[in-house]
Design an enzyme around this catalytic site. Structure first.
Site, PDB file in Angstrom:
ATOM      1  N   HIS A  58       0.850  -1.198   0.000  1.00 53.88           N
ATOM      2  CA  HIS A  58       0.000   0.000   0.000  1.00 53.88           C
ATOM      3  C   HIS A  58       0.883   1.244   0.000  1.00 53.88           C
ATOM      4  O   HIS A  58       1.503   1.585   1.006  1.00 53.88           O
ATOM      5  CB  HIS A  58      -0.918   0.016   1.229  1.00 53.88           C
ATOM      6  CG  HIS A  58      -1.924   1.138   1.183  1.00 53.88           C
ATOM      7  ND1 HIS A  58      -3.251   0.933   0.887  1.00 53.88           N
ATOM      8  CD2 HIS A  58      -1.794   2.471   1.384  1.00 53.88           C
ATOM      9  CE1 HIS A  58      -3.903   2.092   0.915  1.00 53.88           C
ATOM     10  NE2 HIS A  58      -3.020   3.044   1.211  1.00 53.88           N
ATOM     11  N   HIS A  60       1.633   5.309  -2.258  1.00 53.85           N
ATOM     12  CA  HIS A  60       1.161   6.351  -3.181  1.00 53.85           C
ATOM     13  C   HIS A  60       2.381   6.931  -3.893  1.00 53.85           C
ATOM     14  O   HIS A  60       2.938   7.940  -3.486  1.00 53.85           O
ATOM     15  CB  HIS A  60       0.395   7.433  -2.416  1.00 53.85           C
ATOM     16  CG  HIS A  60      -0.909   6.960  -1.867  1.00 53.85           C
ATOM     17  ND1 HIS A  60      -2.102   7.113  -2.538  1.00 53.85           N
ATOM     18  CD2 HIS A  60      -1.201   6.309  -0.715  1.00 53.85           C
ATOM     19  CE1 HIS A  60      -3.090   6.587  -1.824  1.00 53.85           C
ATOM     20  NE2 HIS A  60      -2.555   6.087  -0.710  1.00 53.85           N
ATOM     21  N   GLN A 153      -9.309   9.298  -5.686  1.00 56.71           N
ATOM     22  CA  GLN A 153      -8.980   9.976  -4.434  1.00 56.71           C
ATOM     23  C   GLN A 153     -10.108  10.885  -3.940  1.00 56.71           C
ATOM     24  O   GLN A 153     -10.365  10.982  -2.742  1.00 56.71           O
ATOM     25  CB  GLN A 153      -7.709  10.805  -4.632  1.00 56.71           C
ATOM     26  CG  GLN A 153      -7.349  11.742  -3.488  1.00 56.71           C
ATOM     27  CD  GLN A 153      -6.695  11.033  -2.320  1.00 56.71           C
ATOM     28  OE1 GLN A 153      -5.541  10.636  -2.402  1.00 56.71           O
ATOM     29  NE2 GLN A 153      -7.423  10.862  -1.230  1.00 56.71           N
ATOM     30  N   HIS A 211      -9.425   1.876  -0.091  1.00 61.62           N
ATOM     31  CA  HIS A 211      -9.203   2.683   1.105  1.00 61.62           C
ATOM     32  C   HIS A 211     -10.509   2.639   1.886  1.00 61.62           C
ATOM     33  O   HIS A 211     -11.482   3.309   1.534  1.00 61.62           O
ATOM     34  CB  HIS A 211      -8.888   4.135   0.731  1.00 61.62           C
ATOM     35  CG  HIS A 211      -7.490   4.381   0.307  1.00 61.62           C
ATOM     36  ND1 HIS A 211      -6.934   3.779  -0.802  1.00 61.62           N
ATOM     37  CD2 HIS A 211      -6.516   5.194   0.832  1.00 61.62           C
ATOM     38  CE1 HIS A 211      -5.679   4.206  -0.939  1.00 61.62           C
ATOM     39  NE2 HIS A 211      -5.400   5.055   0.042  1.00 61.62           N
ATOM     40  N   GLU A 214     -11.017   4.747   6.593  1.00 61.43           N
ATOM     41  CA  GLU A 214      -9.865   5.436   7.175  1.00 61.43           C
ATOM     42  C   GLU A 214     -10.402   6.629   7.972  1.00 61.43           C
ATOM     43  O   GLU A 214     -10.314   7.778   7.561  1.00 61.43           O
ATOM     44  CB  GLU A 214      -8.891   5.889   6.090  1.00 61.43           C
ATOM     45  CG  GLU A 214      -7.580   6.409   6.660  1.00 61.43           C
ATOM     46  CD  GLU A 214      -6.622   6.887   5.590  1.00 61.43           C
ATOM     47  OE1 GLU A 214      -5.503   7.297   5.965  1.00 61.43           O
ATOM     48  OE2 GLU A 214      -6.961   6.864   4.397  1.00 61.43           O
ATOM     49  N   ASP A 310       2.554   3.265   2.904  1.00 61.01           N
ATOM     50  CA  ASP A 310       1.551   4.274   2.539  1.00 61.01           C
ATOM     51  C   ASP A 310       2.196   5.508   1.919  1.00 61.01           C
ATOM     52  O   ASP A 310       1.902   5.856   0.779  1.00 61.01           O
ATOM     53  CB  ASP A 310       0.691   4.645   3.751  1.00 61.01           C
ATOM     54  CG  ASP A 310      -0.632   5.309   3.352  1.00 61.01           C
ATOM     55  OD1 ASP A 310      -0.886   5.457   2.151  1.00 61.01           O
ATOM     56  OD2 ASP A 310      -1.403   5.665   4.253  1.00 61.01           O
ATOM     57  N   TRP A 316       0.888  13.908   3.030  1.00 65.00           N
ATOM     58  CA  TRP A 316       0.302  13.301   4.219  1.00 65.00           C
ATOM     59  C   TRP A 316       1.324  12.947   5.293  1.00 65.00           C
ATOM     60  O   TRP A 316       0.979  12.807   6.456  1.00 65.00           O
ATOM     61  CB  TRP A 316      -0.468  12.034   3.821  1.00 65.00           C
ATOM     62  CG  TRP A 316      -1.637  12.342   2.951  1.00 65.00           C
ATOM     63  CD1 TRP A 316      -2.891  12.710   3.345  1.00 65.00           C
ATOM     64  CD2 TRP A 316      -1.658  12.330   1.517  1.00 65.00           C
ATOM     65  NE1 TRP A 316      -3.686  12.925   2.249  1.00 65.00           N
ATOM     66  CE2 TRP A 316      -2.963  12.705   1.112  1.00 65.00           C
ATOM     67  CE3 TRP A 316      -0.708  12.044   0.540  1.00 65.00           C
ATOM     68  CZ2 TRP A 316      -3.337  12.793  -0.226  1.00 65.00           C
ATOM     69  CZ3 TRP A 316      -1.084  12.137  -0.794  1.00 65.00           C
ATOM     70  CH2 TRP A 316      -2.367  12.507  -1.165  1.00 65.00           C
TER      71      TRP A 316
END
Length: 431
Positions: A58, A60, A153, A211, A214, A310, A316
Site C-alpha cells: 500500500h 502512493h 482519491q 481505502h 480510514e 503508505d 500526508w
C-alpha cells in the site's frame, strides 16, 4: 555443474541455519546445507538472515518525495493532506512524477523492497499520473514488481469524472480497482460505490483494493459492505480492505460480528501503522486512540493481514525512508504484539502475507522460486525488526543489484572492544 550465484551458511526466516542457496537462470535451484557447486559468485552469509524481498502492498507513488510542493502540511492532518494534494495535482508534470518515482524506486531497491502496490489518483482528467506511473512500471520491471491501483482519491461518485476516468485508467493497463467509500457524500453513496467498483473488477477479472473506513468514526462500516460484495460476486481472495482504522473505534460486540464476515469473504487487510498512528485520533484529547486497525484480532481469526508504508515525504507524511522494517517496528509497538511469536509474525506481514495479497508468483525461498532475496545484518526476523537491520546484499533473479556495508561503530575506550556490531547483542550472542 556450475551455478550463477551461491549463498553459503545462511539462516532462514523459519529458523533453519547453515543453509546454502544455489541460483541459476533467475530461479532458486536448491536450498540445503553443504551445496558443493562451482559458482560465478559466492556470497558468505556467515550465519546471517536471508529473507525473501520486502513488499509494500500500500503506497502512493504519484505523490512520493513531493514534500513541500506547493507548500507544507502545517497541521499534519489527513484532511489538509488531501487538500494539499488537490493543490499539487494541477501543477504536476509527467516528467516530474516519473523522476520522483524512479528516485523512490532506487531507494526501495537499496532497502530490499522489490514489490510495491501503488495507488494512483485518477481524478485528474489528464490522467497524467496514470500515464507517468505506467511508464515507471515499464522502466523498473526488471527489478521491482509494481502494481498500480486506479484510485478515485476525491470519490468515485463525489468527483465529477471519476467514473469515466477509472474506466480509462483500467483500459490503459492499470492492474487493480480502487475506491474510497468513506469520502463519498453519504454512507449510501459509499456503499453504492463499492457495489459498482466490485462489479467492474469482477467483469474484468481484476483485484480490488479499497481505502476503507480510514476514519475515527465507529459508524464508518464500509468494510461490512465490501465483505458482502466480495462474497456476492465470488471475489474471495482478490479483495483487500486498506487502513480499516474505524475498527479501532468500534465496540467489541459489533466487531465480533464483523470479523467473521471478513473471514467468510476471504478479504485481505492492510494496516499502515506509520500513517495510522499519526493521522488518527486527531480530534481526541485523552484518552487518545491509537488508530491502527485490530491487527491481532484479525490475524487470530485467520484474516491475511499485511503492513504498508503508505507515504514517504508527501502531503500526508513528512517522514519515511522506504524501510519496511520501520513499518513492522511501528506496527509491533502500536499493536502491542510483543510475544516472540507475534514479533516474528510481523516480519511475515511485510513479506509473505503481502505476496499472497498481491498474487505474486514465484515468491519465497524454495527450489523453483524466483531468486529474489535480501541478506540482512541480523540473525533472525525479530532481530531484523529490532535493529532495522542493514541490507548487506539485495538479489533479484539471481543477480546482486544492491550492496551495503555492515553497520558497525569504532570505539576508542580504554579496556573496551574496538568495534560495536549491533547484531552481536542478540539473546545468546557471545559476550
Amino acid at each position: 555443474m556450475s551455478v550463477e550465484l551461491l549463498v553459503k551458511n545462511a539462516r532462514l526466516p523459519d529458523g533453519r541455519s547453515g543453509m546454502d542457496i544455489a541460483c541459476e537462470g533467475g530461479r532458486i535451484l536448491a536450498v540445503e546445507p553443504g551445496i558443493e557447486l562451482e559458482a560465478g559468485r559466492v556470497i558468505e552469509a556467515d550465519g546471517k538472515l536471508v529473507a525473501p524481498p520486502f513488499i509494500d502492498p500500500h503506497f502512493h507513488m504519484d505523490a512520493t518525495l513531493s514534500l513541500g510542493l506547493p507548500r507544507l502540511n502545517e497541521s499534519g492532518t489527513l484532511l489538509e493532506g488531501i487538500a494539499l494534494w488537490g493543490e499539487l495535482k494541477p501543477i504536476l508534470t509527467h516528467e516530474a512524477v516519473i523522476e520522483r518515482a524512479l528516485r523512490y524506486c532506487d531507494l526501495a531497491v537499496s532497502q530490499g523492497l522489490l514489490a510495491i502496490r501503488s495507488h494512483v489518483d485518477i481524478c485528474d482528467d489528464r490522467l497524467l499520473a496514470v500515464e507517468a506511473l505506467l511508464d515507471v512500471r515499464e522502466k523498473v520491471k526488471d527489478y521491482i514488481d509494481l502494481q498500480l491501483v486506479a484510485f478515485p482519491q476525491d470519490g468515485y461518485y463525489r468527483s465529477p469524472n471519476a467514473q469515466a476516468n477509472l474506466t480509462r485508467a483500467l483500459d490503459m493497463g492499470v492492474d487493480v480497482v480502487g475506491g474510497i467509500p468513506h469520502f463519498e457524500r453519504s454512507m449510501a453513496d459509499g456503499a453504492a460505490s463499492l457495489k459498482a467498483l466490485c462489479e467492474i473488477a469482477a467483469a474484468r477479472g481484476l483485484r480490488v483494493d479499497i481505502h476503507c473506513d480510514e476514519s475515527d468514526d465507529p459508524l464508518s462500516r464500509h468494510i461490512e459492505a465490501l465483505a458482502f460484495e466480495t462474497q456476492r460476486l465470488g471475489l474471495q481472495g482478490r479483495v483487500t480492505g486498506s487502513h480499516l482504522t474505524s475498527m479501532h473505534s468500534m465496540d467489541n460486540y459489533y466487531v465480533s460480528k464483523l470479523i467473521p464476515l471478513i473471514v467468510e469473504a476471504g478479504v485481505h487487510a492492510i494496516a499502515n501503522p506509520l500513517i495510522n498512528i499519526t493521522l488518527q485520533g486527531r480530534h481526541d484529547t485523552y484518552p487518545k486512540r491509537r488508530g491502527m486497525t485490530r491487527v491481532p484480532e484479525l490475524r487470530a481469526a485467520g484474516v491475511n493481514v499485511a503492513f504498508g508504508h503508505d507515504c514517504v515525504m508527501d502531503p500526508w507524511y513528512s517522514l519515511g525512508s522506504g524501510d519496511m522494517l520501520d513499518v513492522a517496528h511501528m506496527a509491533l509497538h502500536v499493536g502491542q504484539m510483543t510475544s516472540r511469536e507475534a514479533m516474528g509474525w510481523c516480519f511475515e506481514a511485510i513479506t509473505a502475507n503481502s505476496a499472497k495479497l498481491m498474487g505474486l508468483e514465484g515468491y519465497g525461498l524454495a527450489p523453483g522460486c524466483n531468486a529474489d532475496f535480501v541478506l540482512l545484518q541480523a540473525a533472525d526476523p525479530i532481530e531484523a525488526i529490532r535493529l532495522k537491520a542493514a541490507r548487506l546484499f539485495v538479489v533479484r533473479r539471481g543477480r546482486v543489484i544492491a550492496e551495503g556495508a555492515p553497520r558497525v561503530s569504532v570505539l576508542d575506550l580504554p579496556g573496551r572492544p574496538g568495534l560495536v556490531d549491533p547484531s552481536a547483542y542478540a539473546p545468546g550472542a557471545a559476550h
